[in-house]
Motif scaffolding. Structure first.
Motif, PDB file in Angstrom:
ATOM      1  N   TRP A   1      -7.454   2.372  -4.940  1.00  0.00           N
ATOM      2  CA  TRP A   1      -6.927   2.256  -3.580  1.00  0.00           C
ATOM      3  C   TRP A   1      -6.590   3.643  -3.067  1.00  0.00           C
ATOM      4  CZ3 TRP A   1      -5.165  -0.778  -7.708  1.00  0.00           C
ATOM      5  CH2 TRP A   1      -5.620  -2.094  -7.684  1.00  0.00           C
TER       6      TRP A   1
ATOM      7  N   SER B   1      -4.785   3.535   3.107  1.00  0.00           N
ATOM      8  CA  SER B   1      -5.416   2.265   3.462  1.00  0.00           C
ATOM      9  C   SER B   1      -4.327   1.203   3.535  1.00  0.00           C
ATOM     10  CB  SER B   1      -6.450   1.866   2.407  1.00  0.00           C
ATOM     11  OG  SER B   1      -6.766   0.484   2.564  1.00  0.00           O
ATOM     12  N   THR B   2      -4.266   0.478   4.624  1.00  0.00           N
ATOM     13  CA  THR B   2      -3.211  -0.524   4.790  1.00  0.00           C
ATOM     14  C   THR B   2      -3.664  -1.917   4.360  1.00  0.00           C
ATOM     15  OG1 THR B   2      -3.826  -0.851   7.103  1.00  0.00           O
ATOM     16  CG2 THR B   2      -2.096   0.772   6.630  1.00  0.00           C
ATOM     17  N   ASN B   3      -4.714  -1.957   3.545  1.00  0.00           N
ATOM     18  CA  ASN B   3      -5.159  -3.208   2.926  1.00  0.00           C
ATOM     19  C   ASN B   3      -4.295  -3.436   1.694  1.00  0.00           C
ATOM     20  OD1 ASN B   3      -6.459  -5.320   1.670  1.00  0.00           O
ATOM     21  ND2 ASN B   3      -8.507  -4.405   1.776  1.00  0.00           N
TER      22      ASN B   3
ATOM     23  N   TRP C   1       0.854  -1.194   0.000  1.00  0.00           N
ATOM     24  CA  TRP C   1       0.000   0.000   0.000  1.00  0.00           C
ATOM     25  C   TRP C   1       0.885   1.238   0.000  1.00  0.00           C
ATOM     26  CZ3 TRP C   1       0.564  -2.946   4.502  1.00  0.00           C
ATOM     27  CH2 TRP C   1       1.171  -2.290   5.576  1.00  0.00           C
TER      28      TRP C   1
ATOM     29  N   GLU D   1      -6.115  -9.203  -1.962  1.00  0.00           N
ATOM     30  CA  GLU D   1      -6.187  -8.240  -0.868  1.00  0.00           C
ATOM     31  C   GLU D   1      -6.478  -8.990   0.428  1.00  0.00           C
ATOM     32  OE1 GLU D   1      -8.283  -4.474  -2.759  1.00  0.00           O
ATOM     33  OE2 GLU D   1      -9.352  -6.337  -3.122  1.00  0.00           O
TER      34      GLU D   1
ATOM     35  N   ASP E   1      -2.821   8.096  -3.893  1.00  0.00           N
ATOM     36  CA  ASP E   1      -3.941   7.332  -4.441  1.00  0.00           C
ATOM     37  C   ASP E   1      -3.471   6.504  -5.634  1.00  0.00           C
ATOM     38  OD1 ASP E   1      -5.740   8.428  -2.643  1.00  0.00           O
ATOM     39  OD2 ASP E   1      -6.465   9.954  -4.044  1.00  0.00           O
TER      40      ASP E   1
END
Lengths: 154, 154
Positions: free
Chosen positions: A94, A98-100, A60, A79, A65
């Motif tokens: 993404w 976001s740490t996904n 990430w 993911e 973005d």
């Protein structure tokens, strides 16, 4: 003409990933489209994944973005929640921070291709599955901050 | 999941263009992808052009880079230098401030679709073929600065 002549833009598979994390991206062939186009507001890459190749380690961005649209073939988006097949015309986004972690894997027996856009200025980011982070100046380190040796860029 | 469910995102054909410049874009159906995705570094639209539709009047942006990739069907890119056919996977880029106006025309008998990315903050722009400019706050005026009446947004 603003239509890009993709064939005239250098395609490379280089990576700064330390070994052994570079292995999965050896079949990732990309072209940076913004510099030859004169674009500065965002980055754009045209990426081809050979069969078996990954787009990156699952990662990430802290401050940029990211947006992707598939244009050819198929890839599996991985993911935290699992796996999603992406086909031409499919889009994914993404938001920064976001740490996904996410990446694409070409699990098919044919090349796939996508366009990916990145905004903002690099402030580094993280990886979900390996002991690695990347810094704002594009270097790789362990999660405790210890730098990895820099890869040779030949 | 960061794969976008395009069907769940509202598709509209509205335009603020004053008459008669709105006629050519009546068959332009678009989805704004950044707001529902949480992206703020750049704008992204998924655009479908019905047969005969144009992507816009031929225009440029004073202060925003623009990038486009075709994902379905065919369209003709029109610029000062002439016409270029765009097919799936073809990319085009327009750096901010270039006054070489561009647009796409769907001259085929089937829908076409593309993704377009825009960066930066609107500072207005111009049109090549009609007596119109657009301002930083998204209003339309004659080239002498006289505003057009605002279109009804129903």
């Amino acid at each position: 003409m603003p239509k890009l002549d993709l064939q005239s833009i250098q395609q490379v598979n280089r990576t700064g990933y330390p070994s052994p994390f570079d292995r999965e991206v050896a079949g990732r062939w990309y072209r940076r489209l913004a510099p030859p186009s004169g674009l500065t507001d965002f980055g754009v890459s045209h990426v081809v994944l050979k069969p078996g190749a990954w787009s990156s380690q699952r990662h990430w961005h802290n401050g940029e973005d990211e947006f992707l649209v598939m244009i050819e073939g198929e890839a599996v988006l991985v993911e935290d929640e699992g796996r999603t097949l992406l086909r031409p015309g499919d889009c994914a986004a993404w938001p920064k921070g976001s740490t996904n972690g996410h990446h694409l894997r070409n699990e098919s027996d044919q090349d796939c291709a996508f366009i990916v856009v990145g905004g903002g200025t690099s402030t580094g980011g993280g990886y979900s599955d390996v002991d690695m982070i990347f810094t704002a100046d594009g270097k790789y380190a362990h999660k405790d901050g210890t730098p990895y040796p820099e890869a040779k860029r030949s």
